[in-house]
Design an enzyme around this catalytic site. Structure first.
Site, PDB file in Angstrom:
ATOM      1  N   HIS A 178       8.568   3.028   0.972  1.00  0.00           N
ATOM      2  CA  HIS A 178       7.760   2.238   0.027  1.00  0.00           C
ATOM      3  C   HIS A 178       8.616   1.976  -1.206  1.00  0.00           C
ATOM      4  O   HIS A 178       8.909   2.903  -1.970  1.00  0.00           O
ATOM      5  CB  HIS A 178       6.484   2.994  -0.355  1.00  0.00           C
ATOM      6  N   ARG A 211       7.807  -0.389  -3.541  1.00  0.00           N
ATOM      7  CA  ARG A 211       6.863  -0.692  -4.632  1.00  0.00           C
ATOM      8  C   ARG A 211       7.109  -2.004  -5.371  1.00  0.00           C
ATOM      9  O   ARG A 211       6.359  -2.336  -6.274  1.00  0.00           O
ATOM     10  CB  ARG A 211       6.832   0.449  -5.668  1.00  0.00           C
ATOM     11  N   HIS A 259       4.406   7.980  11.254  1.00  0.00           N
ATOM     12  CA  HIS A 259       4.143   9.345  10.742  1.00  0.00           C
ATOM     13  C   HIS A 259       3.088  10.148  11.505  1.00  0.00           C
ATOM     14  O   HIS A 259       2.053  10.514  10.953  1.00  0.00           O
ATOM     15  CB  HIS A 259       3.807   9.322   9.248  1.00  0.00           C
ATOM     16  N   ASP A 273       8.667   8.095   4.943  1.00  0.00           N
ATOM     17  CA  ASP A 273       7.431   7.731   4.228  1.00  0.00           C
ATOM     18  C   ASP A 273       7.597   7.978   2.723  1.00  0.00           C
ATOM     19  O   ASP A 273       6.676   8.439   2.047  1.00  0.00           O
ATOM     20  CB  ASP A 273       6.208   8.476   4.772  1.00  0.00           C
ATOM     21  N   GLY A 324       0.981  10.527  -1.293  1.00  0.00           N
ATOM     22  CA  GLY A 324       2.379  10.112  -1.107  1.00  0.00           C
ATOM     23  C   GLY A 324       3.345  11.018  -1.824  1.00  0.00           C
ATOM     24  O   GLY A 324       2.998  11.635  -2.836  1.00  0.00           O
TER      25      GLY A 324
HETATM   26  O1  DOR Z   1       0.795   9.111   1.617  1.00  0.00           O
HETATM   27  C1  DOR Z   1       0.892   7.915   1.802  1.00  0.00           C
HETATM   28  N1  DOR Z   1       1.302   7.102   0.832  1.00  0.00           N
HETATM   29  N2  DOR Z   1       0.563   7.409   2.994  1.00  0.00           N
HETATM   30  C2  DOR Z   1       0.497   6.083   3.204  1.00  0.00           C
HETATM   31  O2  DOR Z   1       0.202   5.685   4.313  1.00  0.00           O
HETATM   32  C3  DOR Z   1       0.750   5.130   2.111  1.00  0.00           C
HETATM   33  C4  DOR Z   1       1.635   5.742   1.104  1.00  0.00           C
HETATM   34  C5  DOR Z   1       1.716   4.951  -0.175  1.00  0.00           C
HETATM   35  O3  DOR Z   1       1.909   3.750  -0.127  1.00  0.00           O
HETATM   36  O4  DOR Z   1       1.654   5.575  -1.245  1.00  0.00           O
END
Ligand code: DOR
Length: 446
Positions: free
Chosen positions: A77, A79, A246, A319, A338
């Site tokens: 991610h 962002r 995951h 992840d 996350g």
């Molecule tokens: O823990 C997570 N964070 N799982 C996800 O599927 C999305 C991710 C996020 O974008 O923060």
């Protein structure tokens, strides 16, 4: 150095410096051998037992180290756009290169979601000049809302090879069936975040003994497993291909193991936090341990390790999910799920898994590269054998070095690492991206 966007969405760079990676053991898909590696004009120029340093070449010392194809993360991610206070493409790819990654698949749950050609092109352009290749994953449905399919063919034409609504699963089996049909026609892969919303409800951790004791609403293992089972049924019915993101439970690993033994075209990944942490870590309500899917009991950790060892799970994916402190430091039930992962993934695999380094590299480099179509077989430049002519995407790892994670020292804009203070074995020493040394002696060069 000139950078442009290539026709597969890749950033194309000009010629880099001449490098000699000296004294290491080369480990790739074809095996293991003691060799120096010469890199010139962005490519591997020679792999020989001893290479004299050409005039002006930069020497990267690799005594006692493993010289491997760069790592490939299927699940990052970044962002950007929309949440730049948590991460940007620049900081996220710097963290990636420090973690040994030369490519990351950028998840589409940005703001706006990556569900249109315009949004995908924007990220591809922003990623030109980044420290690692950014392969954009597209959303399966418009706005990741699970109602209408995104224009998958337009995105595929821009080089998108992986589609996912990650952060949410596609709840409708009927829509998923149509998406799988389109994906098969386009030759792309769907990747599912397996979570049935009606079972997960407002759960904030794994449903079990710890959630009862702590009074935190739980989500049962079945919330993941029913979607894995459903999607395997769809893959079987359609003859489609599918990747599971995951995976975290014993039941999910068993389902994928059986699907593979039937010959179905399914692949799966596991995240380091799911094989290195249990739900008991939630005991003091620290939101740094909140993640989706949630941390599970030890029996699930053991099942994931078994799945990684026997080939049921094809890839380790981070992840990496940065959340700025002002967003993450909330009461457990309100904090977003996350955790950071890019700079600790390889070390956690070496520290926690009882597997030879070559197997760990398969899980972190050439197998994920193949799943997302970035390997040479699919015309990409990631994860391939280190031979003359190959792309200069390489990481040099000291498998016995130890280090202590300091969250405040990580390259991410965020600090949400659950490993702060933990001592790990195995460290990335150098990373070379398209012939350029982006990490030297564990220091980012840009
Ligand atoms: O823990 C997570 N964070 N799982 C996800 O599927 C999305 C991710 C996020 O974008 O923060």
């Amino acid at each position: 150095m000139g950078h442009t966007v290539g026709d597969r969405g890749e950033s194309v760079t000009g010629a880099g410096p001449t490098l000699v990676i000296r004294g290491g053991t080369v480990v790739d898909q074809s095996g293991e051998r003691r060799a120096d590696v010469l890199i010139a004009e962005g490519r591997v120029a020679a792999v020989e037992s001893r290479i004299a340093r050409p005039r002006g070449a930069v020497v990267l010392e690799a005594d006692g180290c493993v010289v491997a194809p760069g790592l490939v993360d299927l699940h990052t991610h970044l962002r950007e756009p929309g949440r730049e206070e948590s991460e940007t493409i620049e900081t996220g790819t710097r963290a990636a290169s420090l973690g040994g990654f030369t490519a990351v698949v950028a998840m589409p749950n940005t703001e706006p979601a990556l569900d249109s050609a315009e949004a995908v092109r924007n990220v591809q352009e922003l990623a030109v000049g980044a420290s690692a290749h950014v392969a954009v994953a597209g959303a399966i449905t418009v706005g990741r809302a699970g109602e209408r399919l995104a224009p998958m063919s337009e995105l595929a034409a821009l080089g998108v090879r992986l589609f996912t609504d990650d952060g949410a699963g596609v709840q409708s089996a009927g829509l998923m069936r149509r998406a799988l049909d389109y994906a098969t026609g386009l030759g792309v892969t769907l990747a599912q975040h397996c979570e049935d919303r009606t079972l997960a409800g407002d759960g904030a951790m794994h449903e079990g003994a710890w959630s009862s004791r702590l009074g935190i609403p739980g989500m049962p293992a079945a919330a993941e497993e029913v979607m894995v089972a459903r999607d395997i049924a769809l893959v079987r019915a359609l003859g489609a291909r599918m990747h599971f993101l995951h995976l975290s439970t014993t039941g999910s690993v068993d389902l994928v193991r059986r699907a593979k033994s039937e010959g179905l075209a399914v692949t799966a990944e596991a995240a380091p936090h799911h094989f290195s942490l249990t739900d008991g870590r939630t005991a003091d309500y620290d939101p740094v341990f909140k993640v989706n899917p949630p941390l599970r009991p030890q029996a699930d950790v053991d099942a994931l390790k078994a799945g990684l060892a026997d080939g049921t799970i094809d890839a380790i994916a981070t992840d990496h999910a940065p959340h700025a402190p002002e967003l993450k430091d909330l009461p457990f039930d309100q904090a977003p799920p996350g955790m950071l992962g890019l700079q600790t993934a390889l070390s956690l695999a070496i520290s926690e898994l009882d597997l030879p380094v070559a197997r760990i590299l398969a899980l972190l480099s050439w197998q994920p590269a193949s799943i997302c179509g970035l390997d040479p077989v699919h015309g990409g430049d990631q994860g391939g054998a280190i031979v003359p002519g190959a792309a200069g995407n390489i990481c040099v790892i000291d498998p016995t070095a130890t280090w202590t994670v300091e969250a405040s020292m990580l390259a991410s804009r965020s600090r949400n690492s659950p490993y702060d203070g933990r001592k790990l074995t195995g460290r990335v020493r150098h990373t070379v991206f398209r012939g350029e040394p982006v990490v030297i002696d564990a220091e980012a060069q840009r």
